[in-house]
Design an enzyme around this catalytic site. Structure first.
Site, PDB file in Angstrom:
ATOM      1  N   GLU A   1       1.047  21.313  47.412  1.00 21.43           N
ATOM      2  CA  GLU A   1       2.317  20.640  47.689  1.00 21.43           C
ATOM      3  C   GLU A   1       2.816  20.977  49.084  1.00 21.43           C
ATOM      4  O   GLU A   1       3.311  20.104  49.814  1.00 21.43           O
ATOM      5  CB  GLU A   1       3.362  21.027  46.652  1.00 21.43           C
ATOM      6  CG  GLU A   1       4.672  20.291  46.843  1.00 21.43           C
ATOM      7  CD  GLU A   1       5.771  20.750  45.898  1.00 21.43           C
ATOM      8  OE1 GLU A   1       6.951  20.698  46.314  1.00 21.43           O
ATOM      9  OE2 GLU A   1       5.456  21.146  44.765  1.00 21.43           O
TER      10      GLU A   1
ATOM     11  N   CYS B   1       4.175  13.388  42.079  1.00 25.18           N
ATOM     12  CA  CYS B   1       5.457  13.446  41.384  1.00 25.18           C
ATOM     13  C   CYS B   1       6.544  12.850  42.279  1.00 25.18           C
ATOM     14  O   CYS B   1       6.626  13.196  43.462  1.00 25.18           O
ATOM     15  CB  CYS B   1       5.802  14.886  41.031  1.00 25.18           C
ATOM     16  SG  CYS B   1       7.462  15.090  40.347  1.00 25.18           S
TER      17      CYS B   1
ATOM     18  N   HIS C   1       0.800  16.950  43.008  1.00 30.99           N
ATOM     19  CA  HIS C   1       1.352  17.803  44.070  1.00 30.99           C
ATOM     20  C   HIS C   1       1.495  17.087  45.401  1.00 30.99           C
ATOM     21  O   HIS C   1       2.117  17.605  46.318  1.00 30.99           O
ATOM     22  CB  HIS C   1       0.468  19.038  44.242  1.00 30.99           C
ATOM     23  CG  HIS C   1       0.244  19.779  42.965  1.00 30.99           C
ATOM     24  ND1 HIS C   1      -0.939  19.705  42.269  1.00 30.99           N
ATOM     25  CD2 HIS C   1       1.066  20.561  42.239  1.00 30.99           C
ATOM     26  CE1 HIS C   1      -0.845  20.437  41.171  1.00 30.99           C
ATOM     27  NE2 HIS C   1       0.368  20.959  41.126  1.00 30.99           N
TER      28      HIS C   1
ATOM     29  N   SER D   1       2.161  27.625  39.946  1.00 30.59           N
ATOM     30  CA  SER D   1       3.245  28.390  40.560  1.00 30.59           C
ATOM     31  C   SER D   1       4.412  28.570  39.599  1.00 30.59           C
ATOM     32  O   SER D   1       4.955  29.667  39.448  1.00 30.59           O
ATOM     33  CB  SER D   1       3.718  27.697  41.841  1.00 30.59           C
ATOM     34  OG  SER D   1       4.808  28.368  42.420  1.00 30.59           O
TER      35      SER D   1
ATOM     36  N   HIS E   1      -0.712  26.236  49.035  1.00 30.77           N
ATOM     37  CA  HIS E   1      -0.419  25.400  47.874  1.00 30.77           C
ATOM     38  C   HIS E   1      -0.512  23.931  48.295  1.00 30.77           C
ATOM     39  O   HIS E   1      -0.042  23.542  49.361  1.00 30.77           O
ATOM     40  CB  HIS E   1       0.984  25.714  47.347  1.00 30.77           C
ATOM     41  CG  HIS E   1       1.282  25.121  46.001  1.00 30.77           C
ATOM     42  ND1 HIS E   1       1.589  23.790  45.830  1.00 30.77           N
ATOM     43  CD2 HIS E   1       1.320  25.675  44.759  1.00 30.77           C
ATOM     44  CE1 HIS E   1       1.803  23.557  44.545  1.00 30.77           C
ATOM     45  NE2 HIS E   1       1.646  24.678  43.876  1.00 30.77           N
TER      46      HIS E   1
ATOM     47  N   THR F   1       8.727  22.481  45.305  1.00 28.01           N
ATOM     48  CA  THR F   1       9.562  22.168  44.139  1.00 28.01           C
ATOM     49  C   THR F   1       9.408  23.154  42.992  1.00 28.01           C
ATOM     50  O   THR F   1      10.227  23.153  42.071  1.00 28.01           O
ATOM     51  CB  THR F   1       9.235  20.756  43.605  1.00 28.01           C
ATOM     52  OG1 THR F   1       7.875  20.724  43.157  1.00 28.01           O
ATOM     53  CG2 THR F   1       9.458  19.702  44.665  1.00 28.01           C
TER      54      THR F   1
ATOM     55  N   CYS G   1      12.480  21.454  41.536  1.00 26.69           N
ATOM     56  CA  CYS G   1      12.376  20.494  40.440  1.00 26.69           C
ATOM     57  C   CYS G   1      13.297  20.864  39.289  1.00 26.69           C
ATOM     58  O   CYS G   1      13.430  22.034  38.925  1.00 26.69           O
ATOM     59  CB  CYS G   1      10.918  20.463  40.002  1.00 26.69           C
ATOM     60  SG  CYS G   1      10.605  19.789  38.385  1.00 26.69           S
TER      61      CYS G   1
END
Length: 344
Positions: free
Chosen positions: A145, A115, A93, A242, A143, A183, A213
């Protein structure tokens, strides 16, 4: 959550109005970024021996985390929990520059398993902040990310958590504003948030390419197709994933009469299946295929032995491993270095 093995025969074959079948969504399960991150932890353990520390969950799946713990990975919330000089892996993340710096200050040997698609969003945030844009980051508060992306340009980022919040956001210069996104969001909800932002800020700029993504989008497209014909949809995935939670929501929105998320097949309840002829099955992007196989076996016990795959896309994207892990212990290029496992 500890794994509870499914007891074969636990689910009963009860009557249904039509012949029973499973509609199996494809693509499903592991994406390239998840595969890369999990292999990174496995290879770090091979290279350096246990323990290897991982900041946060490497991916949002309780089974994957449990399996890696059994091999010697230790998951921590922050880098100050890691002994000085140890090896630490940053999760898929992503992390903020502050976390990277904190790890360096402790002399940690950091392996970045972020990623590449998340890294792309980080770079976009840096570039737009450098050009003095206000960045509206669409995502979920808390979150990992979102925290990592916002940390790249904290003075320029405003979080937008929903379409309704888009109606309340204020910006300093409506002529110099851009949106980015987490994403793993729902494509439909994100686009609705963007639409409502653009109603208020007509000069809102788009990111140079779609932030959501490819795997998140593909899994949502597949479950939309499945949900049209499935009375019940079962999504394999964890509560903090998520993209798995979004799959349940998308299934309900696109026609499924009921939809549930489970970590393991053993969580499926008999009453979900009673009177049902067609069950849709999919899995989130951080879910190994073995968990789907176990679910299909249990569903077969309940009379759902016929499986029809509903394929809406082909996926062949692979990401190379972090540079520290591209060779084996003899210094030769590892077979997984430029890709990952081959998956169904």
């Amino acid at each position: 959550m500890p794994r509870v093995p499914g007891a074969r025969g636990r689910l009963k074959n009860t009557p249904a109005p039509q012949p029973k079948k499973v509609l199996l969504a494809a693509p499903r399960g592991y994406c390239a970024g998840v595969d890369r991150a999990v292999i990174a932890v496995e290879k770090a353990l091979e290279h350096y021996g246990a323990p290897v520390y991982v900041r946060k969950q490497i991916v949002h799946n309780v089974h994957v985390v449990s399996e890696l713990e059994s091999k010697g990975a230790i998951f921590v919330d922050e880098v100050d929990e890691v002994p000085e000089g140890a090896h630490i892996v940053f999760s898929a993340h992503g992390v903020s520059p502050a976390v990277v710096n904190a790890a360096a200050d402790r002399g940690l040997h950091a392996i970045d398993a972020t990623c590449p698609l998340v890294t792309k969003v980080h770079r976009e945030a840096v570039r737009f902040a450098r050009d003095d844009f206000e960045i509206l980051l669409i995502g979920h508060e808390g979150h990992e990310e979102v925290e990592g992306t916002a940390g790249e340009a904290p003075d320029h980022v405003t979080l937008v958590t929903s379409p309704d919040e888009a109606d309340r956001i204020e910006v300093q210069n409506p002529d110099k504003v851009v949106w980015l996104s987490q994403t793993t969001l729902s494509v439909d909800e994100t686009m609705e948030t963007v639409r409502r932002l653009r109603e208020r800020f007509p000069n809102l700029q788009n990111p140079p390419s779609d932030d959501i993504c490819y795997a998140t989008q593909n899994r949502q497209v597949a479950i939309k197709k499945v949900a049209e014909d499935a009375e019940l949809v079962i999504v394999v995935g964890s509560a903090n994933s998520s993209n798995s939670v979004r799959l349940v929501e998308v299934a309900l929105e696109y026609g499924a009469r009921a939809a549930y998320r489970v970590d393991y097949a053993s969580e499926v309840q008999q009453h979900w299946l009673d009177g049902v002829s067609t069950v849709g099955v999919t899995s989130g992007a951080s879910v190994p295929e073995e968990l789907v196989t176990e679910l299909l076996q249990d569903l077969a016990d309940a009379g759902f032995g016929a499986v029809e795959e509903v394929k809406t896309a082909e996926e062949d994207l692979m990401f190379s491993l972090p540079k520290e892990l591209r060779t084996d212990l003899q210094g030769k290029t590892d077979a997984r270095a430029l890709g990952g496992r081959q998956r169904a």
